[in-house]
Design a protein around this motif. Structure first.
Motif, short mmCIF file in Angstrom:
data_model
loop_
_atom_site.label_atom_id
_atom_site.label_comp_id
_atom_site.label_asym_id
_atom_site.label_seq_id
_atom_site.Cartn_x
_atom_site.Cartn_y
_atom_site.Cartn_z
N ARG A 92 0.84 -1.22 0.00
CA ARG A 92 0.00 0.00 0.00
C ARG A 92 0.87 1.26 0.00
O ARG A 92 0.56 2.24 -0.69
CB ARG A 92 -0.93 0.00 1.21
CG ARG A 92 -2.00 -1.09 1.16
CD ARG A 92 -3.15 -0.76 2.10
NE ARG A 92 -2.72 -0.65 3.49
CZ ARG A 92 -2.75 -1.66 4.36
NH1 ARG A 92 -3.20 -2.85 3.98
NH2 ARG A 92 -2.35 -1.48 5.60
N LEU A 93 1.99 1.23 0.74
CA LEU A 93 2.84 2.42 0.81
C LEU A 93 3.54 2.71 -0.52
O LEU A 93 3.77 3.89 -0.86
CB LEU A 93 3.91 2.23 1.90
CG LEU A 93 3.42 2.20 3.36
CD1 LEU A 93 4.60 1.98 4.29
CD2 LEU A 93 2.70 3.50 3.72
N LEU A 94 3.87 1.67 -1.27
CA LEU A 94 4.58 1.87 -2.53
C LEU A 94 3.74 2.63 -3.57
O LEU A 94 4.29 3.11 -4.58
CB LEU A 94 5.02 0.52 -3.12
CG LEU A 94 6.16 -0.19 -2.36
CD1 LEU A 94 6.41 -1.57 -2.94
CD2 LEU A 94 7.44 0.65 -2.39
N ALA A 95 2.46 2.73 -3.31
CA ALA A 95 1.62 3.55 -4.20
C ALA A 95 1.93 5.02 -4.05
O ALA A 95 1.54 5.83 -4.91
CB ALA A 95 0.14 3.29 -3.90
N VAL B 211 7.62 -1.45 12.36
CA VAL B 211 6.44 -1.54 13.23
C VAL B 211 5.25 -1.38 12.30
O VAL B 211 4.84 -0.27 11.99
CB VAL B 211 6.45 -0.45 14.31
CG1 VAL B 211 5.22 -0.62 15.23
CG2 VAL B 211 7.73 -0.51 15.14
N PRO B 212 4.69 -2.49 11.80
CA PRO B 212 3.70 -2.39 10.73
C PRO B 212 2.43 -1.62 11.10
O PRO B 212 1.76 -1.08 10.23
CB PRO B 212 3.37 -3.86 10.41
CG PRO B 212 3.78 -4.62 11.62
CD PRO B 212 4.95 -3.87 12.18
N GLY B 213 2.17 -1.52 12.39
CA GLY B 213 0.99 -0.75 12.80
C GLY B 213 1.24 0.75 12.74
O GLY B 213 0.27 1.54 12.76
N GLN B 214 2.50 1.15 12.64
CA GLN B 214 2.85 2.57 12.58
C GLN B 214 3.91 2.80 11.51
O GLN B 214 5.04 3.16 11.79
CB GLN B 214 3.35 3.07 13.96
CG GLN B 214 2.32 2.97 15.07
CD GLN B 214 2.89 3.38 16.41
OE1 GLN B 214 4.10 3.29 16.65
NE2 GLN B 214 2.02 3.85 17.30
N PRO B 215 3.57 2.59 10.24
CA PRO B 215 4.56 2.76 9.17
C PRO B 215 4.93 4.23 8.98
O PRO B 215 4.12 5.13 9.25
CB PRO B 215 3.83 2.20 7.95
CG PRO B 215 2.39 2.40 8.25
CD PRO B 215 2.24 2.23 9.72
N VAL B 216 6.15 4.44 8.48
CA VAL B 216 6.64 5.81 8.27
C VAL B 216 7.28 5.89 6.89
O VAL B 216 7.99 4.96 6.48
CB VAL B 216 7.68 6.18 9.37
CG1 VAL B 216 8.23 7.59 9.08
CG2 VAL B 216 7.06 6.11 10.75
N THR B 217 7.04 6.95 6.18
CA THR B 217 7.71 7.20 4.90
C THR B 217 8.43 8.55 4.98
O THR B 217 8.04 9.43 5.74
CB THR B 217 6.72 7.22 3.74
OG1 THR B 217 5.81 8.31 3.93
CG2 THR B 217 5.94 5.92 3.65
N SER B 218 9.47 8.65 4.18
CA SER B 218 10.20 9.94 4.13
C SER B 218 10.83 10.11 2.77
O SER B 218 11.06 9.14 2.05
CB SER B 218 11.29 9.98 5.23
OG SER B 218 12.25 8.97 5.02
N GLY B 219 11.08 11.40 2.43
CA GLY B 219 11.75 11.72 1.17
C GLY B 219 10.86 11.54 -0.04
O GLY B 219 11.36 11.18 -1.11
#
Length: 255
Positions: A233-236, A246-254
């Motif tokens: 889902r995040l790769l979208a 921590v899959p319940g609290q994913p983080v993305t940056s950049g």
């Protein structure tokens, strides 16, 4: 109502009761002897059959090894399996040590599981389940296939383009390599195809580098199925770093 009729005695029997008694006595004697001989004959037949069975199984050439069949091999050749098995052709099937044959074949690196059985009347059947590569590791300048348990079992001249690589220090522990293998094995095919390589520096420190150049902080192999679902889902949403440790609290940056 049923009426029972007695069989009339013959004239001689009516006239001679003693003769009738002798006949009955003879019949009883004959019956007793037959009962005794029946058990004797049955015992003799049982002994004969037992001796014949022992001779057939342990001394006759009828139930000896004449052929060995191998099933399930693809990475290994049939000749390699037979050479490792060392099944003595001509040996009696009943005396074969199947456990020893199984141990020798299981010692081949590509073998994950092996079953050895007698194929009566004159054969042995070896069923091999080979390891399935999930990643390739470069160790000592050689590319080696690794299965989902972290076992290295074959060498490639060059890394297969379709298979994720595991990059690690030369001193990495086998437990850390096995953890990276479990992470890769948990990836669904569509996601695994997007992974360029997995990096592992120590136990519980696995990262994925995507073919797009993005980095995924994975952590340990715990909850890998959930982490993979979250990552898809995040790769979208394009980003340089995805943290699903921590899959319940994913983080993305950049992004």
């Amino acid at each position: 109502m049923i009426t029972l009729q007695r069989t009339p005695l013959r004239g001689s029997e009516r006239r001679d009761p003693a003769n009738r008694s002798r006949r009955r006595f003879v019949r009883r004697q004959w019956l007793r002897r037959w009962l005794v001989w029946r058990y004797v004959i049955g015992s003799v037949l049982l002994v004969v059959l037992s001796v014949a069975g022992v001779w057939l199984v342990f001394f006759s050439s009828t139930l000896t090894v004449k052929h060995v069949d191998v099933q399930g091999e693809s990475l290994l050749s049939q000749e390699q399996v037979l050479a490792a098995a060392k099944v003595p052709v001509g040996a009696h099937l009943a005396e074969l040590d199947l456990g020893a044959i199984r141990t020798r074949v299981a010692g081949l690196a590509p073998v994950k599981h092996v079953d050895v059985s007698r194929d009566w009347p004159d054969g042995v059947l070896i069923k091999v389940t080979e390891r399935r590569p999930v990643a390739v590791v470069q160790i000592g300048g050689r590319y080696q296939a690794m299965d989902a348990d972290g076992v290295l079992f074959r060498t490639y001249p060059r890394p297969p383009a379709h298979m994720p690589r595991v990059v690690s220090p030369a001193t990495i522990s086998s437990d850390a390599l096995a953890e990276a293998a479990r992470v890769i094995a948990a990836l669904p095919p569509g996601l695994a195809a997007r992974v360029d390589h997995a990096g592992v520096r120590s136990l519980d420190q696995v990262t994925l580098t995507m073919r797009s150049g993005a980095t995924v902080l994975w952590g340990s192999d715990a909850q890998s199925a959930l982490k993979a679902e979250v990552l898809v889902r995040l790769l979208a949403h394009p980003a340089r770093t995805y943290d699903v440790s921590v899959p319940g609290q994913p983080v993305t940056s950049g992004g």
